[in-house]
Write a protein that holds these residues in place. Structure first.
Motif, PDB file in Angstrom:
ATOM      1  N   TYR A  15       0.826  -1.206   0.000  1.00 38.20           N
ATOM      2  CA  TYR A  15       0.000   0.000   0.000  1.00 38.20           C
ATOM      3  C   TYR A  15       0.862   1.259   0.000  1.00 38.20           C
ATOM      4  CZ  TYR A  15      -4.046  -2.989   0.774  1.00 38.20           C
ATOM      5  OH  TYR A  15      -5.031  -3.942   0.634  1.00 38.20           O
ATOM      6  N   SER A  16       2.035   1.191   0.622  1.00 35.10           N
ATOM      7  CA  SER A  16       2.970   2.319   0.521  1.00 35.10           C
ATOM      8  C   SER A  16       3.351   2.540  -0.938  1.00 35.10           C
ATOM      9  CB  SER A  16       4.227   2.041   1.355  1.00 35.10           C
ATOM     10  OG  SER A  16       3.978   2.193   2.734  1.00 35.10           O
ATOM     11  N   TYR A  17       3.651   1.442  -1.633  1.00 27.53           N
ATOM     12  CA  TYR A  17       3.977   1.554  -3.054  1.00 27.53           C
ATOM     13  C   TYR A  17       2.807   2.137  -3.842  1.00 27.53           C
ATOM     14  CZ  TYR A  17       4.091  -0.005  -7.913  1.00 27.53           C
ATOM     15  OH  TYR A  17       3.992  -0.056  -9.286  1.00 27.53           O
ATOM     16  N   LEU A  18       1.595   1.680  -3.558  1.00 29.32           N
ATOM     17  CA  LEU A  18       0.432   2.145  -4.305  1.00 29.32           C
ATOM     18  C   LEU A  18       0.115   3.611  -4.053  1.00 29.32           C
ATOM     19  CD1 LEU A  18      -1.782  -1.032  -3.824  1.00 29.32           C
ATOM     20  CD2 LEU A  18      -0.745  -0.251  -5.974  1.00 29.32           C
ATOM     21  N   ALA A 120      12.051   6.542  -3.228  1.00 25.57           N
ATOM     22  CA  ALA A 120      11.102   5.511  -2.812  1.00 25.57           C
ATOM     23  C   ALA A 120      10.198   5.103  -3.960  1.00 25.57           C
ATOM     24  CB  ALA A 120      10.282   6.006  -1.625  1.00 25.57           C
ATOM     25  N   HIS A 121       9.775   6.057  -4.756  1.00 27.91           N
ATOM     26  CA  HIS A 121       8.902   5.755  -5.885  1.00 27.91           C
ATOM     27  C   HIS A 121       9.634   4.914  -6.930  1.00 27.91           C
ATOM     28  CE1 HIS A 121       6.463   7.173  -9.579  1.00 27.91           C
ATOM     29  NE2 HIS A 121       5.884   6.122  -9.043  1.00 27.91           N
ATOM     30  N   GLU A 122      10.850   5.314  -7.268  1.00 25.73           N
ATOM     31  CA  GLU A 122      11.608   4.586  -8.285  1.00 25.73           C
ATOM     32  C   GLU A 122      11.936   3.167  -7.821  1.00 25.73           C
ATOM     33  OE1 GLU A 122      12.002   5.539 -11.268  1.00 25.73           O
ATOM     34  OE2 GLU A 122      11.444   7.646 -11.102  1.00 25.73           O
ATOM     35  N   VAL A 123      12.368   3.022  -6.572  1.00 20.87           N
ATOM     36  CA  VAL A 123      12.683   1.693  -6.049  1.00 20.87           C
ATOM     37  C   VAL A 123      11.409   0.869  -5.878  1.00 20.87           C
ATOM     38  CG1 VAL A 123      13.648   0.416  -4.096  1.00 20.87           C
ATOM     39  CG2 VAL A 123      14.821   2.444  -4.964  1.00 20.87           C
ATOM     40  N   GLY A 124      10.355   1.519  -5.414  1.00 21.68           N
ATOM     41  CA  GLY A 124       9.079   0.826  -5.247  1.00 21.68           C
ATOM     42  C   GLY A 124       8.577   0.231  -6.549  1.00 21.68           C
TER      43      GLY A 124
END
Length: 215
Positions: A15-18, A120-124
């Motif tokens: 959910y953090s990724y989403l 975080a977005h790119e790694v996620g």
């Protein structure tokens, strides 16, 4: 008027990724700085959580995360490997965890540089977007580069300053709990927590009440 908010976030949380891409887009389109404050996932903080969870918890969560991704058009695939080494059958968390400590320290090091959200977005997108063996080759280096960072520099800091980074990560967890929640993703704006990937529009609405404007 420029605003600031803190996003408490975990590399293991689907959910953090989403949520992260939409929060990154909000920060890009509106006059608000969103500071990434990574925390260690429940698997590290409460290793027995999954063993105690209701039998339906895992199957529902899997169904829900997939439909959320489909609803928002977000690429989503099982992590290969999972950032947490865990026995799927017994839900037991392994004693050795080769991925999550590095990832979380890298995230905190990126946050020190004011580029935590992008990192975080790119790694996620690698972990949860379906990349095979995201931890190998130049996957992470490319993600760092796209966020305007050097993976070699982040890794060096994660090794040489691990203790201080862990202190900062622990402080993030304390700050999250002081703000009134314990889970991720949680955005905290002016002391008010907004938990979950389904609270992004509400957080934006609150900021607009206070005068948030587009860039």
């Amino acid at each position: 008027m420029s605003f600031s908010a803190d996003l408490f976030w975990s590399f293991r949380s689907p959910y953090s990724y989403l949520a992260i891409g939409r929060y990154r887009a909000l920060a890009a389109s509106h006059d608000v700085t969103i500071n990434l404050r990574p925390v260690y996932p429940l698997a590290i903080r409460q290793p027995d959580f999954f063993e105690r969870a209701h039998p339906n918890w895992l199957s529902y969560t899997m169904r829900d995360m997939i439909r959320v991704a489909q609803f928002h058009g977000i690429p989503f695939g099982p992590p290969r490997p999972d950032p947490i080494v865990q026995n799927v059958a017994t839900r037991q968390i392994a004693a050795e965890q080769p991925y999550i400590y590095r990832l979380t320290r890298l995230g905190q090091a990126a946050s020190r540089r004011g580029k935590g959200i992008g990192f975080a977005h790119e790694v996620g997108q690698l972990i949860w977007g379906g990349a095979q063996d995201w931890h190998l080759g130049d996957h992470l280096a490319g993600a760092a580069r796209r966020a305007g960072l050097s993976l070699a520099e982040l890794d060096a800091e994660a090794l040489s300053d691990a203790e201080t980074l862990d202190t900062e990560i622990a402080a993030n967890q304390v700050a999250l709990e002081i703000a009134g929640h314990w889970g991720v993703p949680t955005l905290v704006f002016e002391g008010e927590p907004f938990f979950g990937q389904d609270r992004i529009e509400m957080a934006k609405w609150r900021m607009e009440q206070k005068g948030l404007s587009s860039r």
